[in-house]
Write a protein that holds these residues in place. Structure first.
Motif, mmCIF file in Angstrom:
data_model
loop_
_atom_site.group_PDB
_atom_site.id
_atom_site.type_symbol
_atom_site.label_atom_id
_atom_site.label_comp_id
_atom_site.label_asym_id
_atom_site.label_seq_id
_atom_site.Cartn_x
_atom_site.Cartn_y
_atom_site.Cartn_z
ATOM 1 N N LEU A 336 0.825 -1.204 0.000
ATOM 2 C CA LEU A 336 0.000 0.000 0.000
ATOM 3 C C LEU A 336 0.866 1.265 0.000
ATOM 4 C CD1 LEU A 336 -3.014 0.772 0.062
ATOM 5 C CD2 LEU A 336 -2.811 0.952 2.559
ATOM 6 N N GLN A 337 1.885 1.273 0.875
ATOM 7 C CA GLN A 337 2.802 2.410 0.915
ATOM 8 C C GLN A 337 3.520 2.582 -0.420
ATOM 9 O OE1 GLN A 337 5.106 1.287 4.525
ATOM 10 N NE2 GLN A 337 4.804 3.409 5.138
ATOM 11 N N HIS A 338 3.967 1.476 -0.975
ATOM 12 C CA HIS A 338 4.702 1.528 -2.234
ATOM 13 C C HIS A 338 3.811 2.070 -3.358
ATOM 14 C CE1 HIS A 338 6.689 -0.049 -5.910
ATOM 15 N NE2 HIS A 338 7.806 0.152 -5.225
ATOM 16 N N ALA A 339 2.577 1.659 -3.400
ATOM 17 C CA ALA A 339 1.634 2.136 -4.415
ATOM 18 C C ALA A 339 1.403 3.642 -4.281
ATOM 19 C CB ALA A 339 0.316 1.380 -4.311
ATOM 20 N N LEU A 340 1.352 4.119 -3.050
ATOM 21 C CA LEU A 340 1.170 5.549 -2.817
ATOM 22 C C LEU A 340 2.359 6.339 -3.349
ATOM 23 C CD1 LEU A 340 -0.235 8.008 -1.511
ATOM 24 C CD2 LEU A 340 0.949 7.409 0.628
ATOM 25 N N TYR A 341 3.554 5.879 -3.013
ATOM 26 C CA TYR A 341 4.759 6.587 -3.469
ATOM 27 C C TYR A 341 4.985 6.418 -4.971
ATOM 28 C CZ TYR A 341 5.974 7.417 1.415
ATOM 29 O OH TYR A 341 5.963 7.831 2.720
ATOM 30 N N GLU A 342 4.471 5.358 -5.542
ATOM 31 C CA GLU A 342 4.567 5.196 -6.992
ATOM 32 C C GLU A 342 3.846 6.343 -7.686
ATOM 33 O OE1 GLU A 342 4.784 4.191 -10.938
ATOM 34 O OE2 GLU A 342 6.030 3.475 -9.278
ATOM 35 N N ARG A 343 2.684 6.713 -7.179
ATOM 36 C CA ARG A 343 1.915 7.792 -7.799
ATOM 37 C C ARG A 343 2.531 9.162 -7.535
ATOM 38 N NH1 ARG A 343 -2.328 4.740 -5.585
ATOM 39 N NH2 ARG A 343 -2.621 6.286 -3.916
ATOM 40 N N THR A 344 3.130 9.330 -6.359
ATOM 41 C CA THR A 344 3.578 10.665 -5.954
ATOM 42 C C THR A 344 5.074 10.923 -6.125
ATOM 43 O OG1 THR A 344 3.831 9.888 -3.665
ATOM 44 C CG2 THR A 344 1.708 10.886 -4.282
ATOM 45 N N VAL A 345 5.889 9.874 -6.129
ATOM 46 C CA VAL A 345 7.349 10.068 -6.128
ATOM 47 C C VAL A 345 8.049 9.278 -7.219
ATOM 48 C CG1 VAL A 345 9.472 9.867 -4.759
ATOM 49 C CG2 VAL A 345 7.323 10.531 -3.637
ATOM 50 N N TYR A 346 7.855 7.944 -7.255
ATOM 51 C CA TYR A 346 8.710 7.081 -8.067
ATOM 52 C C TYR A 346 8.631 7.378 -9.563
ATOM 53 C CZ TYR A 346 8.729 4.341 -3.719
ATOM 54 O OH TYR A 346 8.842 3.932 -2.417
ATOM 55 N N ARG A 347 7.427 7.631 -10.074
ATOM 56 C CA ARG A 347 7.331 7.865 -11.514
ATOM 57 C C ARG A 347 8.014 9.171 -11.907
ATOM 58 N NH1 ARG A 347 0.863 9.029 -12.444
ATOM 59 N NH2 ARG A 347 0.699 10.926 -11.151
ATOM 60 N N LYS A 348 8.057 10.134 -10.981
ATOM 61 C CA LYS A 348 8.768 11.382 -11.256
ATOM 62 C C LYS A 348 10.271 11.149 -11.279
ATOM 63 C CE LYS A 348 5.164 14.269 -9.167
ATOM 64 N NZ LYS A 348 4.841 15.226 -8.071
ATOM 65 N N LEU A 349 10.746 10.248 -10.420
ATOM 66 C CA LEU A 349 12.172 9.928 -10.418
ATOM 67 C C LEU A 349 12.561 9.218 -11.706
ATOM 68 C CD1 LEU A 349 12.658 8.680 -6.733
ATOM 69 C CD2 LEU A 349 12.900 10.994 -7.645
ATOM 70 N N ARG A 350 11.734 8.291 -12.158
ATOM 71 C CA ARG A 350 12.039 7.583 -13.405
ATOM 72 C C ARG A 350 12.049 8.535 -14.599
ATOM 73 N NH1 ARG A 350 8.230 3.898 -11.204
ATOM 74 N NH2 ARG A 350 6.693 4.489 -12.772
ATOM 75 N N ALA A 351 11.250 9.594 -14.507
ATOM 76 C CA ALA A 351 11.201 10.568 -15.603
ATOM 77 C C ALA A 351 12.545 11.259 -15.802
ATOM 78 C CB ALA A 351 10.108 11.600 -15.337
ATOM 79 N N ALA A 352 13.358 11.335 -14.738
ATOM 80 C CA ALA A 352 14.666 11.966 -14.852
ATOM 81 C C ALA A 352 15.595 11.181 -15.771
ATOM 82 C CB ALA A 352 15.299 12.108 -13.471
ATOM 83 N N LEU A 353 15.309 9.883 -15.966
ATOM 84 C CA LEU A 353 16.090 9.045 -16.879
ATOM 85 C C LEU A 353 15.377 8.865 -18.213
ATOM 86 C CD1 LEU A 353 17.344 6.277 -14.426
ATOM 87 C CD2 LEU A 353 18.531 8.319 -15.185
ATOM 88 N N GLY A 354 14.369 9.659 -18.443
ATOM 89 C CA GLY A 354 13.640 9.604 -19.702
ATOM 90 C C GLY A 354 12.268 8.974 -19.586
ATOM 91 N N GLY A 355 12.018 8.268 -18.496
ATOM 92 C CA GLY A 355 10.689 7.721 -18.241
ATOM 93 C C GLY A 355 10.399 6.383 -18.884
ATOM 94 N N ARG A 356 11.362 5.798 -19.647
ATOM 95 C CA ARG A 356 11.095 4.536 -20.331
ATOM 96 C C ARG A 356 12.080 3.423 -19.956
ATOM 97 N NH1 ARG A 356 10.203 3.703 -26.129
ATOM 98 N NH2 ARG A 356 12.357 4.413 -26.369
ATOM 99 N N VAL A 357 13.004 3.677 -19.037
ATOM 100 C CA VAL A 357 14.035 2.692 -18.715
ATOM 101 C C VAL A 357 13.410 1.452 -18.088
ATOM 102 C CG1 VAL A 357 16.081 2.198 -17.331
ATOM 103 C CG2 VAL A 357 15.852 4.419 -18.459
ATOM 104 N N LEU A 358 13.663 0.297 -18.688
ATOM 105 C CA LEU A 358 13.145 -0.981 -18.200
ATOM 106 C C LEU A 358 14.171 -1.734 -17.366
ATOM 107 C CD1 LEU A 358 11.467 -2.176 -21.536
ATOM 108 C CD2 LEU A 358 10.325 -1.127 -19.563
ATOM 109 N N LEU A 359 15.433 -1.500 -17.655
ATOM 110 C CA LEU A 359 16.514 -2.209 -16.971
ATOM 111 C C LEU A 359 17.763 -1.343 -17.053
ATOM 112 C CD1 LEU A 359 17.447 -5.004 -15.682
ATOM 113 C CD2 LEU A 359 18.232 -5.599 -17.985
ATOM 114 N N ALA A 360 18.589 -1.428 -16.016
ATOM 115 C CA ALA A 360 19.865 -0.716 -16.026
ATOM 116 C C ALA A 360 20.978 -1.704 -15.704
ATOM 117 C CB ALA A 360 19.859 0.427 -15.012
ATOM 118 N N THR A 361 22.178 -1.356 -16.086
ATOM 119 C CA THR A 361 23.348 -2.167 -15.779
ATOM 120 C C THR A 361 24.413 -1.263 -15.185
ATOM 121 O OG1 THR A 361 22.973 -3.855 -17.464
ATOM 122 C CG2 THR A 361 25.235 -3.527 -16.758
ATOM 123 N N SER A 362 25.049 -1.756 -14.131
ATOM 124 C CA SER A 362 26.162 -1.044 -13.521
ATOM 125 C C SER A 362 27.414 -1.884 -13.665
ATOM 126 C CB SER A 362 25.879 -0.769 -12.036
ATOM 127 O OG SER A 362 26.978 -0.119 -11.422
#
Length: 634
Positions: A336-362
């Motif tokens: 429930l907490q994660h779903a809340l932050y997905e709407r308010t925080v996480y999708r905005k953070l992903r937008a900083a990388l273009g919003g379409r990144v499915l996987l990253a490699t380090s």
């Protein structure tokens, strides 16, 4: 020793050279967008270049190279940033059987002279007039060097015009005689000490890792009904950057190029290109995380971000336990907490990388587990792998559905890993290099009975997961004989937003110490947030005390991961960050430890002397003497 690997490889064996990928893709899917470029660096518009168009450019350049006397086995250096021309030119060179010698464009005059002379290059491609002057200043000692081509002066177009009368059949005949075991690249290691050495990598070496990754993991970066895309910004002068380029070309991913690694330029390119696959190094992932935190705090939402970050890490850890068979997964409240932050925080953070990144490699070094969990928790899993120049890039990856943060995964199919009795990692497989150019003694020392001695320290668990614990040559030995691997302490220190870089020292010293540089952006914000209103002298004293307290907390957090005898007892903040220009970082952004210790010898001495002025009569008193952190300013 223990010998652990995965299933045998299932990829098709290479039959030719790396350039064949361009020609084969053009024949199978001529309209597939293979590259993308911008009209100018400031543009937000990317123009797609199809596979058949790339093939024509490669062919025309290959003709020009042939007309200029470039033949199979000739070595040609490319001294340029990550740009469109690098990809086209390297494949044209491979099409005529030439060997590419990458050189970092930031290399010094002496480094350029050494690499060009040692490798015997007959030509070098540079970016600008400054690089032409650098090469020109050493030409007198390079009798084999025939050509210096400048990209910004239209060199590639000149090559194309020169090759107009070379028959297409000549290119085809030369391309078809390139064998998988022909040398494709002579990659000079950046050399944390001494002269760089040239690693000979074959076409098979480079293709084997990429083909294995594409066969097992490639589908994870393809959006539904679309094409995978990668923004290449890591230097092609480093094997990791070459690995990314080869992955894209062999995997049919659309690749864009960003030569400018400054934060603003890279951020703008990510937003406009919108990749589905993000390849970076730990410092990039750490910096992005710290920027998220700084921006949130400046907007008055720092507490919200930290709660969201904690939830992301908890959620990812629960998912990890579930996939490894150790738990039921996230509970109802956590979901429930994660779903809340997905709407308010996480999708905005992903937008900083273009919003379409499915996987990253380090890659390049190990990624901190907390950072890895954070990214997985916001919806971008970071596949942390391990490799080195001598292995043509990656030799481990996270097994699908069994990923474990804090490790670098398991050996790729077809690759074997052992850990020797002294903790050194040994590997063998199709990606292991051919040897060091003109250095048989070093080749024999590195390749022991078919196993490559990596110089890295690590441990394998019972399921084959590899954890990197450091470098053999980086181990610090205190005056009491305690051996300390600095990697974990440095990694945990960098987790604090104020800490930019950290170097653990302590050889022949009574305890472990650390040299710390500060993140300029976060330091500026932190100072503003203190809001100390007083005269300059009082304000400076209060800032120093507050900074000492913050860094003492960072040191305590790092020390919590090690034993008391391994913990940092003294530290010093340095006035400037380590960089390539000063010779304190390698071009691949690794610490030059010996150079740092020499450069800051006086500060290191002062750091320890400040704690050893009072006489001590008993060993217990001496040990207690090192409990408190030193004055933070060097």
């Amino acid at each position: 020793m223990r010998d652990l690997g995965l299933a045998p490889p299932t990829v098709t064996s290479l039959t030719g050279g790396l350039a064949d990928s361009v020609f084969e893709t053009a024949a199978l899917d001529p309209t597939l967008p293979l590259l993308a470029r911008r009209p100018d660096p400031s543009s937000t518009t990317w123009e797609e270049v199809t596979a058949v168009e790339v093939r024509e450019e490669v062919t025309d350049l290959a003709k020009g190279l042939i007309a200029s006397g470039i033949s199979p086995g000739h070595r040609v250096a490319i001294m340029a940033r990550t740009r469109y021309e690098w990809t086209v030119l390297s494949h044209a060179l491979w099409a005529v059987g030439a060997e590419v010698v990458p050189i970092y464009p930031t290399s010094s005059r002496d480094q350029v002279e050494w690499i060009l002379r040692h490798s015997g290059c007959v030509a070098v491609v540079v970016e600008d007039e400054q690089a032409v002057m650098t090469v020109g200043s050493v030409c007198g000692s390079l009798p084999q060097l025939r050509h210096v081509w400048q990209l910004d002066a239209g060199a590639l177009q000149q090559l194309v015009e020169r090759g107009e009368f070379v028959p297409l059949a000549t290119v085809e005949s030369m391309r078809r005689i390139v064998l998988p075991d022909s040398t494709a690249v002579v990659a000079y290691t950046s050399g944390t000490t001494g002269r760089p050495v040239g690693c000979a990598l074959s076409h098979r070496n480079l293709a084997s890792t990429c083909d294995t990754l594409l066969a097992g993991w490639g589908h994870k970066v393809v959006p539904p009904g679309g094409q995978a895309s990668v923004l290449a910004f890591l230097p092609f002068s480093h094997v990791y950057g070459l690995l990314v380029q080869t992955l894209c070309i062999r995997g049919g991913m659309m690749m864009g190029h960003e030569p400018d690694l400054h934060e603003e330029a890279l951020s703008a390119a990510l937003r406009s290109f919108r990749p589905t696959y993000f390849c970076g190094v730990p410092s990039i992932f750490e910096k992005i995380y710290k920027n998220f935190l700084r921006v949130a705090q400046q907007a008055g939402r720092g507490a919200l971000f930290e709660r969201a970050a904690d939830t992301a890490r908890d959620y990812a850890a629960a998912l990890e336990r579930q996939r490894l068979g150790g738990g039921p997964g996230p509970g109802f409240d956590l979901r429930l907490q994660h779903a809340l932050y997905e709407r308010t925080v996480y999708r905005k953070l992903r937008a900083a990388l273009g919003g379409r990144v499915l996987l990253a490699t380090s890659g390049g070094s190990s990624l901190n587990r907390e950072i890895s969990l954070f990214y997985e928790g916001i919806g971008i899993y970071v596949n942390d792998g391990y490799g080195l120049t001598e292995t043509s890039g990656g030799i481990t990856a996270q097994p699908l559905g069994r990923e474990m943060s804090g490790t670098v995964g398991r050996a790729l199919p077809g690759t074997d890993i052992r850990v020797a009795d002294d903790g050194e990692i040994l590997v063998r497989g199709p990606s292991v290099f051919q040897g060091y150019v003109h250095d048989e003694a070093s080749t024999r020392a590195a390749l022991r009975g078919g196993w490559l001695a990596t110089g890295d320290l690590g441990r394998l668990d019972s399921d084959g997961y590899l954890t990197i614990t450091g470098r053999k040559k980086d181990v610090v030995v205190t005056s009491s004989g305690k051996s300390v691997s600095p990697a974990l302490l440095e990694q945990r220190l960098r987790m604090h937003p104020l800490v930019h870089q950290a170097v653990v020292v302590g050889d022949n010293r009574p305890c472990v110490g650390a040299l710390i540089t500060l993140d300029p952006d976060f330091l500026a914000y932190w100072r503003e947030s203190l809001a100390v209103r007083s005269d300059a002298r009082v304000k400076e004293a209060r800032e120093e005390n507050a900074l000492r307290e913050e860094l003492s907390r960072a040191v305590a957090a790092a020390n919590s991961a090690v034993s008391r005898s391994e913990s940092i007892r003294v530290f010093r903040v340095l006035p400037a960050t380590f960089d390539v220009a000063s010779g304190l970082l390698t071009p691949s952004m690794k610490l030059r430890r010996d150079a740092i210790v020499r450069h800051y010898a006086l500060q290191i001495d002062a750091m320890y002397q400040a704690r050893s002025r009072a006489p001590r009569e008993h060993m217990a008193d001496e040990l207690a003497h090192w409990d408190d952190a030193d004055n933070v300013f060097g």
